[in-house]
Design a protein around this motif. Structure first.
Motif, PDB file in Angstrom:
ATOM      1  N   SER A  45     -16.200 -34.864 -55.279  1.00  0.00           N
ATOM      2  CA  SER A  45     -16.897 -34.776 -56.558  1.00  0.00           C
ATOM      3  C   SER A  45     -17.985 -33.714 -56.512  1.00  0.00           C
ATOM      4  N   ASP A  46     -18.692 -33.658 -55.401  1.00  0.00           N
ATOM      5  CA  ASP A  46     -19.750 -32.657 -55.254  1.00  0.00           C
ATOM      6  C   ASP A  46     -19.167 -31.249 -55.161  1.00  0.00           C
ATOM      7  N   GLU A  47     -18.077 -31.095 -54.413  1.00  0.00           N
ATOM      8  CA  GLU A  47     -17.470 -29.781 -54.226  1.00  0.00           C
ATOM      9  C   GLU A  47     -16.954 -29.216 -55.540  1.00  0.00           C
ATOM     10  N   LEU A  48     -16.356 -30.047 -56.365  1.00  0.00           N
ATOM     11  CA  LEU A  48     -15.763 -29.578 -57.624  1.00  0.00           C
ATOM     12  C   LEU A  48     -16.668 -29.820 -58.830  1.00  0.00           C
ATOM     13  N   LYS A  49     -17.871 -30.360 -58.582  1.00  0.00           N
ATOM     14  CA  LYS A  49     -18.840 -30.628 -59.664  1.00  0.00           C
ATOM     15  C   LYS A  49     -18.196 -31.504 -60.745  1.00  0.00           C
ATOM     16  N   LEU A  50     -17.578 -32.584 -60.309  1.00  0.00           N
ATOM     17  CA  LEU A  50     -16.809 -33.411 -61.229  1.00  0.00           C
ATOM     18  C   LEU A  50     -17.690 -34.214 -62.174  1.00  0.00           C
ATOM     19  N   GLU A  55     -20.501 -33.581 -63.427  1.00  0.00           N
ATOM     20  CA  GLU A  55     -21.041 -32.736 -64.494  1.00  0.00           C
ATOM     21  C   GLU A  55     -20.006 -32.464 -65.581  1.00  0.00           C
ATOM     22  N   GLN A  56     -18.738 -32.628 -65.235  1.00  0.00           N
ATOM     23  CA  GLN A  56     -17.655 -32.395 -66.187  1.00  0.00           C
ATOM     24  C   GLN A  56     -17.119 -33.697 -66.780  1.00  0.00           C
ATOM     25  N   GLY A  57     -17.772 -34.810 -66.439  1.00  0.00           N
ATOM     26  CA  GLY A  57     -17.312 -36.100 -66.941  1.00  0.00           C
ATOM     27  C   GLY A  57     -16.015 -36.540 -66.318  1.00  0.00           C
ATOM     28  N   LEU A  58     -15.811 -36.203 -65.046  1.00  0.00           N
ATOM     29  CA  LEU A  58     -14.559 -36.510 -64.355  1.00  0.00           C
ATOM     30  C   LEU A  58     -14.819 -37.289 -63.077  1.00  0.00           C
ATOM     31  N   ALA A  59     -13.797 -38.012 -62.630  1.00  0.00           N
ATOM     32  CA  ALA A  59     -13.824 -38.706 -61.346  1.00  0.00           C
ATOM     33  C   ALA A  59     -12.487 -38.491 -60.662  1.00  0.00           C
ATOM     34  N   PRO A  60     -12.471 -38.240 -59.341  1.00  0.00           N
ATOM     35  CA  PRO A  60     -11.197 -38.022 -58.663  1.00  0.00           C
ATOM     36  C   PRO A  60     -10.392 -39.302 -58.580  1.00  0.00           C
ATOM     37  N   ALA A  61      -9.094 -39.191 -58.840  1.00  0.00           N
ATOM     38  CA  ALA A  61      -8.205 -40.351 -58.748  1.00  0.00           C
ATOM     39  C   ALA A  61      -7.356 -40.277 -57.479  1.00  0.00           C
ATOM     40  N   VAL A  62      -6.661 -39.150 -57.295  1.00  0.00           N
ATOM     41  CA  VAL A  62      -5.744 -39.017 -56.174  1.00  0.00           C
ATOM     42  C   VAL A  62      -5.496 -37.537 -55.909  1.00  0.00           C
ATOM     43  N   ILE A  63      -5.225 -37.207 -54.665  1.00  0.00           N
ATOM     44  CA  ILE A  63      -4.847 -35.857 -54.266  1.00  0.00           C
ATOM     45  C   ILE A  63      -3.353 -35.869 -53.962  1.00  0.00           C
ATOM     46  N   VAL A  64      -2.634 -34.858 -54.434  1.00  0.00           N
ATOM     47  CA  VAL A  64      -1.212 -34.731 -54.117  1.00  0.00           C
ATOM     48  C   VAL A  64      -0.955 -33.366 -53.499  1.00  0.00           C
ATOM     49  N   SER A  65      -0.495 -33.372 -52.257  1.00  0.00           N
ATOM     50  CA  SER A  65      -0.073 -32.135 -51.601  1.00  0.00           C
ATOM     51  C   SER A  65       1.397 -31.904 -51.885  1.00  0.00           C
ATOM     52  N   LEU A  66       1.773 -30.626 -51.984  1.00  0.00           N
ATOM     53  CA  LEU A  66       3.152 -30.263 -52.321  1.00  0.00           C
ATOM     54  C   LEU A  66       3.604 -29.118 -51.441  1.00  0.00           C
ATOM     55  N   GLY A  67       4.864 -29.140 -51.043  1.00  0.00           N
ATOM     56  CA  GLY A  67       5.397 -28.072 -50.204  1.00  0.00           C
ATOM     57  C   GLY A  67       6.722 -28.493 -49.590  1.00  0.00           C
ATOM     58  N   TYR A  68       6.919 -28.106 -48.344  1.00  0.00           N
ATOM     59  CA  TYR A  68       8.173 -28.422 -47.651  1.00  0.00           C
ATOM     60  C   TYR A  68       7.838 -28.949 -46.263  1.00  0.00           C
ATOM     61  N   HIS A  69       8.444 -30.075 -45.904  1.00  0.00           N
ATOM     62  CA  HIS A  69       8.075 -30.716 -44.647  1.00  0.00           C
ATOM     63  C   HIS A  69       8.533 -29.906 -43.439  1.00  0.00           C
ATOM     64  N   SER A  70       7.828 -30.094 -42.348  1.00  0.00           N
ATOM     65  CA  SER A  70       8.183 -29.440 -41.094  1.00  0.00           C
ATOM     66  C   SER A  70       8.954 -30.417 -40.217  1.00  0.00           C
ATOM     67  N   ASP A  71       9.412 -29.928 -39.054  1.00  0.00           N
ATOM     68  CA  ASP A  71      10.143 -30.795 -38.126  1.00  0.00           C
ATOM     69  C   ASP A  71       9.248 -31.907 -37.576  1.00  0.00           C
ATOM     70  N   ALA A  72       7.933 -31.722 -37.692  1.00  0.00           N
ATOM     71  CA  ALA A  72       7.000 -32.736 -37.196  1.00  0.00           C
ATOM     72  C   ALA A  72       6.844 -33.904 -38.160  1.00  0.00           C
ATOM     73  N   ASP A  73       7.471 -33.821 -39.306  1.00  0.00           N
ATOM     74  CA  ASP A  73       7.368 -34.885 -40.302  1.00  0.00           C
ATOM     75  C   ASP A  73       8.281 -36.039 -39.917  1.00  0.00           C
TER      76      ASP A  73
END
Length: 216
Positions: free
Chosen positions: A172-177, A179-197
């Protein structure tokens, strides 16, 4: 793939191949999934922050420190990261903006219809304001958008990791949420998994259908 095949193939990715980037046309479709996600009374009570550079992903990763450090590489090594935020209030001005947009998009045949729709939505929102649960309600709506994003990603062959494991105060502090009337709900990462997955190699595990479905 059929829908069932897509659902069973989809998994929460534990490790990403940093060398692979989601093609721009594919990622554009994922943004469309968020844009067109449904919400109660079309309230659209959300805002989405998109990180696609190493620098922007590093900003999000600040919130994956300490006890949440296990999620840091799932942020920094993914192709893209989306922070789904919920509005903490739905002001009369915002509700008016929604009504004006619906009118501009041709959803109302008459001014009377526009005003009736606006009054109905405002009344429903006011019920939550009076109940004191407006912030909780907007978070629920934002999770609908997450569901659309995860399914759309799977259908497009993109791996994803939904994460609640982050420090909300740091993010919230990093994105100044606030001040914008926002609250973080969830983060979603997107891409392609590696062999370590390791999770990509494991079978699905769900309770038996007879334990979760009741036909009336």
């Amino acid at each position: 793939m059929t829908l069932t095949e897509t659902l069973t193939h989809r998994h929460t990715t534990k490790a990403y191949d940093k060398s692979r980037t989601i093609p721009a046309p594919v990622f554009a479709q994922l943004l469309e999934a968020l844009h067109y996600s449904p919400s109660s009374v079309n309230s659209q009570p959300w805002h989405f922050f998109v990180a696609e550079t190493d620098a922007s992903k590093a900003r999000i990763a600040k919130a994956t420190s300490g006890i949440f450090a296990f999620n840091a590489p799932r942020v920094t090594e993914a192709s893209h990261v989306v922070v789904l935020c919920a509005r903490t209030t739905l002001t009369p001005e915002y509700l008016e903006t929604l009504a004006n947009q619906e009118q501009a998009d041709g959803r109302f045949a008459t001014e009377e219809a526009r005003n009736a729709g606006h009054k109905a939505r405002s009344g429903f929102v006011n019920l939550h304001i009076q109940a004191g649960d407006i912030a909780e309600w907007t978070q629920k709506q934002t999770y609908i958008a997450q569901g659309f994003l995860l399914l759309s990603a799977a259908m497009l062959g993109v791996d994803a990791t939904p994460m609640e494991g982050f420090d909300a105060a740091i993010l919230s502090d990093e994105l100044k949420l606030a001040e914008q009337g926002l609250a973080p709900a969830v983060i979603v990462s997107l891409g392609y998994h590696s062999d370590a997955d390791f999770n990509a190699k494991l079978p699905k595990s769900r309770l038996p259908k007879q334990d979760i479905f009741t036909t009336l």
